[in-house]
Scaffold this active site. Sequence first.
Site, PDB file in Angstrom:
ATOM      1  CG  ASP A 151      47.721  26.145 -14.792  1.00 28.15           C
ATOM      2  OD1 ASP A 151      47.706  24.922 -14.627  1.00 28.15           O
ATOM      3  OD2 ASP A 151      47.769  26.672 -15.929  1.00 28.15           O
ATOM      4  CE  LYS A 203      44.203  24.558 -14.233  1.00 28.80           C
ATOM      5  NZ  LYS A 203      45.154  23.420 -14.102  1.00 28.80           N
TER       6      LYS A 203
END
Length: 450
Positions: free
Chosen positions: A166, A126
């Site tokens: 995201d 991430k």
Amino acid sequence: MNAYVESVIDYVRKTYESQPEFVQTVEEVLSSVSPVMDAHPEYEKADILKRMVEPERMFTFRVCWMDDKGEYHTNRGWRCQFNGTIGPYKGGLRFQKNVNESIIKFLGFEQTFKNALTGLPIGGGKGGSDFDPAGKSADEVMRFCQAYMSALYRYIGPDVDVPAGDMGVGGREIGYLYGQYRRLKGTFENGVLTGKGLTYGGSLIRPEATGYGAVYYLQEVLKHENDTIVGKRLAISGYGNVAWGIMKKAAELGAKVTYFSGPDGYIHDPEGVDTEEKINYILKMRAEDPMHCASYAEKFGCEFVPNAKPWGAKDVDIYMPSAMQNDVNMESAEKIAASGVKYYIEVANMPTTNDALNYLRSQKHMIVAPSKAVNAGGVAVSALEMSQNSERLVWTAEEVDARLKGIMAGIHKESADAAAEYGLGYDLVAGANIAGFKKVAQGMYEQGVF
Ligand code: GLU
């Protein structure tokens, strides 16, 4: 609880006191895998848990860019390569002003198990930045993305680490990021990012995948309960890309979203967000103003309740929190339980605080499903995008959609089976944690200690 599990949770609490979101997700996942550790003493011997809670590596970098007035700004950037046991690190980039190391690590940890659950060969990663996209011009966003990629490009690659979108990172940002990567590398390695535009290697159905996948997963839950989606009313939070996908698929299947929310309050549309006009308006409203959803009420003549969330509404059948982490706390959970609604299907990453989640799970009348299973359709279609890129082919929308459906049914079944195997009944939260964990733990065990 297994003593080794407890000692690792304790270690994380002490070591990462300043990273509350990360501690929260470790507590949530590890407390579910206690029975697996009891059954596998060899994992303890190889110190699997202590290794698993530490990212393989994490980069922090400076991102400097110039605004339209010619002024310079410096933001912080991160990429966390959490666990690469079962494939290249894979996970999105979040651009939001509250992003910090704790948030990136919690998302990377969750991503590891989510990606394992898809059954596809992707590890967990991430990244993101504390850049605030609100009010920025397209040129400013482009310059920021170029600066971000200039710092990141040497650490990623189609077989190394594959970022995606995201919050704050959609198709437009992925385009700018990919353009800069291509310029710097001098190659057309489009498998380095997913969520791309269709002209340069994007996959059909990727924009819809998270929302569609969540509805497909919901259908599996309903099937398990001898119930059907037809006629169901959904209360969701958020009005971003994921919420849009849910609205679209729910409408197509004869259900409807009757509540949704933004940071400014919630909308109650008893007719449902179920026409093409309304669903397209969601996209437009989001692109123009990610902070306010009130204009929907004016346009379509329904109710807007400022500074509130729809939790506790009784005239719905299913709750799906789809906005952001810790959206549902204990107070909201009590309202949700009291409403008598049976289904609580998490969609956003970690939308429920741990105490609230455990409280909801303890309600006899409720079924609770965890986000790491429910929202896995997004990253699953990202992995399908990677496959298409490496084949240099484009699959049809029908083919991608059929695979997505199959993957979501597989995730539901694996989670239910894992829970049943450990005598936990139909506990989808524990089941998802166990199923994802077992795959990663076994892979780490077989690859030896390093
Ligand atoms: N950010 C999404 C997630 O939370 C998608 C990640 C991806 O497609 O790599 O899973």
